[in-house]
Design an enzyme around this catalytic site. Structure first.
Site, PDB file in Angstrom:
ATOM      1  CB  SER A  24      -0.959   0.012   1.185  1.00  0.00           C
ATOM      2  OG  SER A  24      -0.273   0.240   2.389  1.00  0.00           O
TER       3      SER A  24
ATOM      4  CE  LYS B  79      -2.873   1.880   4.919  1.00  0.00           C
ATOM      5  NZ  LYS B  79      -2.715   1.105   3.718  1.00  0.00           N
TER       6      LYS B  79
END
Length: 192
Positions: free
Chosen positions: A43, A86
């Site tokens: 990600s 993230k």
């Protein structure tokens, strides 16, 4: 002769004392100040690769988060409680909007310049936009936008900063890059 034994004993004692102090210092640092976290998944590709090892500054030392910070967060009800990595896109009070047709993310009406993303943001995950980030929260997204479960997912949404484990400081050991399956040691260093 007794003087030499005493000097040798003193040298050994000082060596052991230095070793014990060094080990204690490392233990204290890794207990209270920093931790090592392994990236799991793609990600954050291209910024981070699967299996990269990061040095992370613990949450209580961060003094808040800024857009652009790479953070590690953990919530029991998301990803089985596993830590995820993230990027902070917006902080409390800021408004996030995403034009999924153009693939552009806006914060407070301004389009973000995001040279770190792999491709434009096409994938919707269920969160309604525009969204104002609540007090004490951050809005996070992966750099590999179309292969990332992040704050666009209504199951995660804006993340309470108490769920943030810390800010990634540096890439310590690179995992194999997705394209070559080789470790690129030139990537080691401080993260932006």
């Amino acid at each position: 002769m007794p003087e030499k034994k005493q000097t040798a004993g003193r040298g050994a004692y000082e060596w052991v004392q230095a070793l014990v102090c060094s080990v204690l210092t490392v233990v204290l640092i890794f207990t209270f100040a920093v931790r090592i976290v392994r990236v799991s998944g793609e990600s954050m590709r291209e910024t981070l690769q699967d299996q990269d090892m990061l040095v992370v500054l613990n949450n209580w030392l961060c003094g808040g988060y800024e857009p652009g910070d790479i953070v590690i967060l953990q919530r029991d009800d998301f990803y089985g409680g596993e830590p995820i990595v993230k990027r902070v896109i917006a902080t409390e009070g800021q408004t996030v909007d995403i034009d999924f047709d153009a693939g552009v993310v806006y914060v407070d009406g301004a389009a973000l310049e995001e040279p770190y993303t792999r491709e434009p943001t096409w994938t919707q995950e269920g969160t309604e936009f525009p969204l104002t980030v609540p007090e004490g929260c951050v809005f996070v997204m992966g750099d590999n936008r179309n292969d990332s479960d992040d704050s666009r997912d209504s199951a995660l949404g804006p993340v309470d900063t108490r769920c943030v484990l810390g800010r990634a400081l540096l890439l310590a050991v690179p995992g194999p890059t997705a394209d070559t399956e080789q470790r690129d040691w030139s990537r080691v260093g401080i993260l932006n």
